[in-house]
Enzyme design. Structure first.
Site, mmCIF file in Angstrom:
data_model
loop_
_atom_site.group_PDB
_atom_site.id
_atom_site.type_symbol
_atom_site.label_atom_id
_atom_site.label_comp_id
_atom_site.label_asym_id
_atom_site.label_seq_id
_atom_site.Cartn_x
_atom_site.Cartn_y
_atom_site.Cartn_z
ATOM 1 N N LYS A 108 45.031 -66.697 77.920
ATOM 2 C CA LYS A 108 43.700 -67.115 77.458
ATOM 3 C C LYS A 108 42.706 -67.143 78.613
ATOM 4 O O LYS A 108 41.580 -66.636 78.501
ATOM 5 C CB LYS A 108 43.797 -68.489 76.800
ATOM 6 C CG LYS A 108 42.468 -69.074 76.326
ATOM 7 C CD LYS A 108 42.707 -70.403 75.619
ATOM 8 C CE LYS A 108 41.389 -71.059 75.210
ATOM 9 N NZ LYS A 108 40.664 -71.592 76.399
ATOM 10 N N TYR A 148 68.322 -72.496 70.950
ATOM 11 C CA TYR A 148 67.738 -71.167 71.164
ATOM 12 C C TYR A 148 66.926 -70.732 69.950
ATOM 13 O O TYR A 148 65.774 -70.298 70.080
ATOM 14 C CB TYR A 148 68.844 -70.162 71.448
ATOM 15 C CG TYR A 148 68.345 -68.773 71.786
ATOM 16 C CD1 TYR A 148 67.560 -68.544 72.914
ATOM 17 C CD2 TYR A 148 68.677 -67.680 70.984
ATOM 18 C CE1 TYR A 148 67.111 -67.264 73.225
ATOM 19 C CE2 TYR A 148 68.238 -66.398 71.294
ATOM 20 C CZ TYR A 148 67.456 -66.197 72.416
ATOM 21 O OH TYR A 148 67.012 -64.933 72.722
ATOM 22 N N TYR A 162 47.670 -69.756 69.048
ATOM 23 C CA TYR A 162 46.723 -69.286 70.066
ATOM 24 C C TYR A 162 45.967 -68.048 69.581
ATOM 25 O O TYR A 162 44.783 -67.863 69.887
ATOM 26 C CB TYR A 162 47.455 -68.977 71.374
ATOM 27 C CG TYR A 162 47.423 -70.122 72.363
ATOM 28 C CD1 TYR A 162 46.599 -70.087 73.493
ATOM 29 C CD2 TYR A 162 48.197 -71.253 72.167
ATOM 30 C CE1 TYR A 162 46.568 -71.139 74.389
ATOM 31 C CE2 TYR A 162 48.171 -72.316 73.050
ATOM 32 C CZ TYR A 162 47.350 -72.248 74.164
ATOM 33 O OH TYR A 162 47.315 -73.299 75.046
ATOM 34 N N ARG A 189 78.263 -62.329 75.876
ATOM 35 C CA ARG A 189 78.020 -61.533 74.678
ATOM 36 C C ARG A 189 79.158 -60.539 74.451
ATOM 37 O O ARG A 189 79.944 -60.251 75.353
ATOM 38 C CB ARG A 189 76.664 -60.835 74.785
ATOM 39 C CG ARG A 189 75.510 -61.771 74.489
ATOM 40 C CD ARG A 189 74.157 -61.130 74.658
ATOM 41 N NE ARG A 189 73.713 -61.149 76.043
ATOM 42 C CZ ARG A 189 72.441 -60.991 76.407
ATOM 43 N NH1 ARG A 189 71.505 -60.811 75.504
ATOM 44 N NH2 ARG A 189 72.106 -61.025 77.685
#
Length: 319
Positions: A108, A148, A162, A189
């Protein structure tokens, strides 16, 4: 020359993004606190002496200062593998909330476009298959994976706030399972676990009966989709992943065959809230971005195996 900040830039995905944006002619600022990232992933950019690349060690949950103009912010800072976010639950929540807030505030202030790295985990253990972007998900907010899942769902909500309230140009990519060179061997993983176990001649650990499915996308394809999304006008979330679905048991057997290992399979209880299916609907990516994955899994796995053999100090396989 466009100027781009990549948070989490020393991680698996972030480092490949650094490469892509350098190749596209950008000046790149790579920011990482190295909690799961590694400077080894970006050392080649230092060695090139590239004056368009700079590394900043910083925790993005603190105030982010970048001097000068900034065109793009890619927010990729976050533990992303189950072993990481289960061991670092508070840090995962903080980077999803505070880190996203700081990154959006910077975008921003600089009038920059921000791309948020979200995840297919926002869909939880889905009741809709394949998963489309308009599906709201089936997430357990108080389960172990919730740190998560909910961090990313909150990050998406803040990004859209935003965008709507402050007019910040934002993009959201929902990343499905991705693999390739620079994955950590110990990140927990399926692919790195299977490959390291197979190369060591150990049994491959399959959770549950292995009937749960995943869809694996090679990192180069993912990075191309992310770049296209950033440069597009699409502000709604976009799935980027390979829709070629495979069961975990079949995937483990594929890795055994690829490595030439005589490893067997061993079965362990399925972790709590582990998704039973995972497959992206990429209609939006195809129609809006003109993107589809180009790398066949067999080819991508060979390239990844070469990397793992090198990392483990094993001799390369003769062509």
């Amino acid at each position: 020359m466009p100027r781009t900040l990549i948070t989490g830039g020393a991680g698996f995905l972030g480092s490949h993004l650094c490469d892509r944006f350098i190749d596209e002619g950008h000046e790149v600022i790579c920011m990482d606190n190295l909690i799961t990232g590694d400077t080894q992933n970006i050392e080649h950019l230092f060695e090139l002496g590239n004056d368009r690349f700079r590394f900043v060690k910083h925790d993005v949950t603190d105030f982010i200062h970048v001097g000068g103009e900034l065109d793009y912010v890619l927010h990729f800072a976050s533990p992303a593998s189950p072993i990481d976010y289960l061991e670092l639950p508070i840090q995962t929540l903080k980077v999803g909330a505070l880190g996203t807030h700081k990154a959006l505030g910077l975008a921003k202030a600089k009038d920059a476009r921000l791309l948020l790295a979200s995840t297919s985990e926002v869909y939880g253990d889905p009741e809709i298959h394949p998963q489309k972007e308009d599906y709201w998900g089936n997430v357990n907010p108080i389960g172990p994976r919730g740190v998560y899942d909910e961090a990313k769902r909150f990050a998406e909500a803040m990004t859209m706030a935003y965008h709507r309230y402050h007019g910040v140009e934002t993009r959201i990519v929902r990343i499905f399972n991705t693999y390739g060179p620079r994955m950590r061997i110990d990140d927990g993983r399926a692919l790195p676990t299977f490959m390291s176990q197979a190369l060591n001649g150990e049994p491959l650990t399959v959770y549950g009966d292995g009937s749960q499915t995943r869809s694996f996308c090679f990192v180069d394809d993912l990075v191309d989709g992310i770049f296209r999304l950033l440069m597009s006008d699409e502000s709604d979330p976009v799935n980027i992943g390979n829709p070629d679905e495979i069961t975990i048991k079949e995937f483990a057997e594929e890795i055994i065959e690829l490595t030439g290992s005589d490893s067997s399979l061993t079965f362990e209880p399925l972790p709590k809230d582990d998704p039973q299916v995972r497959q992206p609907d990429i209609t939006r990516a195809r129609e809006v971005l003109g993107w589809t994955p180009a790398v066949d899994r067999k080819d991508g796995l060979k390239r990844t195996l070469d990397y793992f053999r090198k990392e483990m100090g094993l001799a390369p396989v003769e062509a």
